[in-house]
Write a protein that holds these residues in place. Structure first.
Motif, PDB file in Angstrom:
ATOM      1  N   UNK A 123      36.493 -17.053 -80.287  1.00  0.00           N
ATOM      2  CA  UNK A 123      35.875 -16.328 -81.402  1.00  0.00           C
ATOM      3  C   UNK A 123      36.472 -14.928 -81.546  1.00  0.00           C
ATOM      4  N   UNK A 124      36.829 -14.317 -80.431  1.00  0.00           N
ATOM      5  CA  UNK A 124      37.421 -12.973 -80.468  1.00  0.00           C
ATOM      6  C   UNK A 124      38.836 -13.021 -81.020  1.00  0.00           C
ATOM      7  N   UNK A 125      39.572 -14.057 -80.663  1.00  0.00           N
ATOM      8  CA  UNK A 125      40.942 -14.188 -81.151  1.00  0.00           C
ATOM      9  C   UNK A 125      41.809 -13.037 -80.682  1.00  0.00           C
ATOM     10  N   UNK A 126      42.578 -12.440 -81.604  1.00  0.00           N
ATOM     11  CA  UNK A 126      43.484 -11.352 -81.222  1.00  0.00           C
ATOM     12  C   UNK A 126      42.882  -9.977 -81.479  1.00  0.00           C
ATOM     13  N   UNK A 127      41.584  -9.905 -81.693  1.00  0.00           N
ATOM     14  CA  UNK A 127      40.930  -8.615 -81.918  1.00  0.00           C
ATOM     15  C   UNK A 127      40.940  -7.789 -80.635  1.00  0.00           C
ATOM     16  N   UNK A 128      41.041  -6.497 -80.787  1.00  0.00           N
ATOM     17  CA  UNK A 128      40.965  -5.577 -79.657  1.00  0.00           C
ATOM     18  C   UNK A 128      39.834  -4.585 -79.915  1.00  0.00           C
ATOM     19  N   UNK A 129      39.478  -3.832 -78.884  1.00  0.00           N
ATOM     20  CA  UNK A 129      38.420  -2.845 -79.044  1.00  0.00           C
ATOM     21  C   UNK A 129      37.063  -3.457 -79.323  1.00  0.00           C
ATOM     22  N   UNK A 130      36.844  -4.651 -78.833  1.00  0.00           N
ATOM     23  CA  UNK A 130      35.619  -5.406 -79.102  1.00  0.00           C
ATOM     24  C   UNK A 130      34.435  -4.815 -78.331  1.00  0.00           C
ATOM     25  N   UNK A 131      33.278  -4.811 -78.985  1.00  0.00           N
ATOM     26  CA  UNK A 131      32.017  -4.498 -78.320  1.00  0.00           C
ATOM     27  C   UNK A 131      31.289  -5.827 -78.130  1.00  0.00           C
ATOM     28  N   UNK A 132      31.134  -6.227 -76.887  1.00  0.00           N
ATOM     29  CA  UNK A 132      30.561  -7.523 -76.549  1.00  0.00           C
ATOM     30  C   UNK A 132      29.098  -7.326 -76.180  1.00  0.00           C
ATOM     31  N   UNK A 133      28.213  -8.005 -76.903  1.00  0.00           N
ATOM     32  CA  UNK A 133      26.770  -7.886 -76.669  1.00  0.00           C
ATOM     33  C   UNK A 133      26.271  -9.233 -76.165  1.00  0.00           C
ATOM     34  N   UNK A 134      25.627  -9.239 -75.007  1.00  0.00           N
ATOM     35  CA  UNK A 134      25.212 -10.494 -74.379  1.00  0.00           C
ATOM     36  C   UNK A 134      23.716 -10.492 -74.133  1.00  0.00           C
ATOM     37  N   UNK A 135      23.027 -11.472 -74.707  1.00  0.00           N
ATOM     38  CA  UNK A 135      21.581 -11.611 -74.595  1.00  0.00           C
ATOM     39  C   UNK A 135      21.215 -12.572 -73.472  1.00  0.00           C
ATOM     40  N   UNK A 136      20.295 -12.170 -72.594  1.00  0.00           N
ATOM     41  CA  UNK A 136      19.654 -13.051 -71.626  1.00  0.00           C
ATOM     42  C   UNK A 136      20.670 -13.841 -70.791  1.00  0.00           C
ATOM     43  N   UNK A 137      20.701 -15.170 -70.931  1.00  0.00           N
ATOM     44  CA  UNK A 137      21.637 -16.009 -70.194  1.00  0.00           C
ATOM     45  C   UNK A 137      23.089 -15.672 -70.522  1.00  0.00           C
ATOM     46  N   UNK A 138      23.328 -15.030 -71.663  1.00  0.00           N
ATOM     47  CA  UNK A 138      24.680 -14.601 -72.010  1.00  0.00           C
ATOM     48  C   UNK A 138      25.292 -13.665 -70.985  1.00  0.00           C
ATOM     49  N   UNK A 139      24.444 -13.078 -70.137  1.00  0.00           N
ATOM     50  CA  UNK A 139      24.941 -12.220 -69.065  1.00  0.00           C
ATOM     51  C   UNK A 139      25.768 -12.960 -68.029  1.00  0.00           C
ATOM     52  N   UNK A 140      25.646 -14.291 -67.984  1.00  0.00           N
ATOM     53  CA  UNK A 140      26.482 -15.074 -67.073  1.00  0.00           C
ATOM     54  C   UNK A 140      27.894 -15.249 -67.636  1.00  0.00           C
ATOM     55  N   UNK A 141      27.990 -15.309 -68.956  1.00  0.00           N
ATOM     56  CA  UNK A 141      29.254 -15.609 -69.627  1.00  0.00           C
ATOM     57  C   UNK A 141      30.077 -14.372 -69.949  1.00  0.00           C
ATOM     58  N   UNK A 142      29.438 -13.343 -70.470  1.00  0.00           N
ATOM     59  CA  UNK A 142      30.157 -12.189 -71.008  1.00  0.00           C
ATOM     60  C   UNK A 142      31.104 -11.531 -70.010  1.00  0.00           C
ATOM     61  N   UNK A 143      30.728 -11.350 -68.739  1.00  0.00           N
ATOM     62  CA  UNK A 143      31.679 -10.731 -67.809  1.00  0.00           C
ATOM     63  C   UNK A 143      32.958 -11.549 -67.629  1.00  0.00           C
ATOM     64  N   UNK A 144      32.851 -12.865 -67.729  1.00  0.00           N
ATOM     65  CA  UNK A 144      34.047 -13.713 -67.612  1.00  0.00           C
ATOM     66  C   UNK A 144      34.997 -13.432 -68.768  1.00  0.00           C
ATOM     67  N   UNK A 145      34.430 -13.221 -69.946  1.00  0.00           N
ATOM     68  CA  UNK A 145      35.237 -12.907 -71.133  1.00  0.00           C
ATOM     69  C   UNK A 145      35.984 -11.598 -70.931  1.00  0.00           C
ATOM     70  N   UNK A 146      35.329 -10.640 -70.293  1.00  0.00           N
ATOM     71  CA  UNK A 146      35.929  -9.314 -70.086  1.00  0.00           C
ATOM     72  C   UNK A 146      37.180  -9.361 -69.214  1.00  0.00           C
ATOM     73  N   UNK A 147      37.330 -10.403 -68.414  1.00  0.00           N
ATOM     74  CA  UNK A 147      38.520 -10.531 -67.573  1.00  0.00           C
ATOM     75  C   UNK A 147      39.679 -11.187 -68.313  1.00  0.00           C
ATOM     76  N   UNK A 148      39.415 -11.661 -69.535  1.00  0.00           N
ATOM     77  CA  UNK A 148      40.433 -12.457 -70.243  1.00  0.00           C
ATOM     78  C   UNK A 148      40.955 -11.816 -71.524  1.00  0.00           C
ATOM     79  N   UNK A 149      40.129 -11.004 -72.173  1.00  0.00           N
ATOM     80  CA  UNK A 149      40.535 -10.358 -73.425  1.00  0.00           C
ATOM     81  C   UNK A 149      40.101  -8.895 -73.379  1.00  0.00           C
ATOM     82  N   UNK A 150      40.729  -8.044 -74.212  1.00  0.00           N
ATOM     83  CA  UNK A 150      40.356  -6.627 -74.201  1.00  0.00           C
ATOM     84  C   UNK A 150      38.947  -6.414 -74.763  1.00  0.00           C
ATOM     85  N   UNK A 151      38.064  -5.913 -73.938  1.00  0.00           N
ATOM     86  CA  UNK A 151      36.698  -5.582 -74.344  1.00  0.00           C
ATOM     87  C   UNK A 151      36.491  -4.101 -74.077  1.00  0.00           C
ATOM     88  N   UNK A 152      36.167  -3.361 -75.133  1.00  0.00           N
ATOM     89  CA  UNK A 152      36.011  -1.908 -74.990  1.00  0.00           C
ATOM     90  C   UNK A 152      34.679  -1.540 -74.368  1.00  0.00           C
TER      91      UNK A 152
END
Length: 235
Positions: free
Chosen positions: A55-84
């Protein structure tokens, strides 16, 4: 223009963010609500992270917001794409190797929920009551709309997966908690976040589903975090 990428909790539905998305768009930003493969019995944390990365694709400077169980997933994303900036919202905070299923017992969530009910003078239902736990501060018309969709499927697989990171990613992280959350009470989250992330817990009015109960206030808070941590000139 900033890009907010919104990761839902259990049930995985992008619909959860339906009131927040227009608030962020009205402020001139792109808002991407992610649909996770929650009904897929074969999809675990890796597949959830794959979905967000796609979903992020080639976007940079992303603000990633993770609700509830999303806290398990979002940190994994941060290791793979640029998350500001990573904003955890009423979120689960895992430890390395811990499963999402074990998290509940390891953190003492059930006792914390019961203690919060006692403090507020509320009876603890004999069976889990989603309307009491999740929708107590959501407008009746919004609650009716959500409940009319029927129960959202959530497979067990991501709760069985050990959390694969050895440490929290080196991404600026903010934790925002609804002070009226009945599932993850504020005192409970302060303790867990202190133990596991050693960062402060910010609070705002609202229960577990603040994106449905207070979307404007939530958008204002996200904008505050964006400006404070990234600056006002995001493109």
């Amino acid at each position: 223009m900033a890009t907010y990428v919104l990761v839902p909790g259990a049930g995985g539905g992008a619909w959860y963010w339906r009131l927040l998305v227009p608030e962020l768009q009205a402020r001139g930003h792109e808002a991407i609500a992610v649909d996770l493969p929650a009904a897929d019995e074969s999809a675990g944390l890796t597949e959830y992270a794959d979905t967000v990365v796609e979903a992020i694709g080639n976007r940079t400077g992303v603000i990633l917001v993770a609700q509830s169980m999303g806290g398990l997933t979002a940190p994994l994303v941060c290791t793979r794409v640029p998350v500001a900036l990573l904003v955890l919202l009423n979120a689960m905070v895992p430890s390395p190797g811990e499963t999402g299923g074990a998290w509940w017992t390891n953190t003492g969530q059930a006792q914390a929920m019961a203690e919060q009910a006692a403090r507020e003078g509320r009876p603890v239902p004999a069976e889990f009551d989603p309307e009491d736990i999740f929708f107590h501060d959501v407008a009746p018309e919004v609650t009716a709309e959500v409940l009319a969709r029927g129960e959202q499927s959530q497979s067990q697989k991501p709760f069985d997966d050990p959390w694969p990171l050895k440490a929290w990613p080196n991404t600026p992280t903010v934790f925002l908690q609804g002070r009226d959350d009945r599932l993850f009470p504020l005192p409970f989250q302060r303790r867990v976040v202190q133990e596991r992330l050693d960062i402060p817990v910010n609070e705002m009015p609202g229960g577990h589903l603040v994106a449905l109960s207070r979307p404007k206030e939530l958008a204002d808070r996200l904008e505050e975090y964006r400006i404070r941590n990234i600056g006002s000139n995001v493109s």
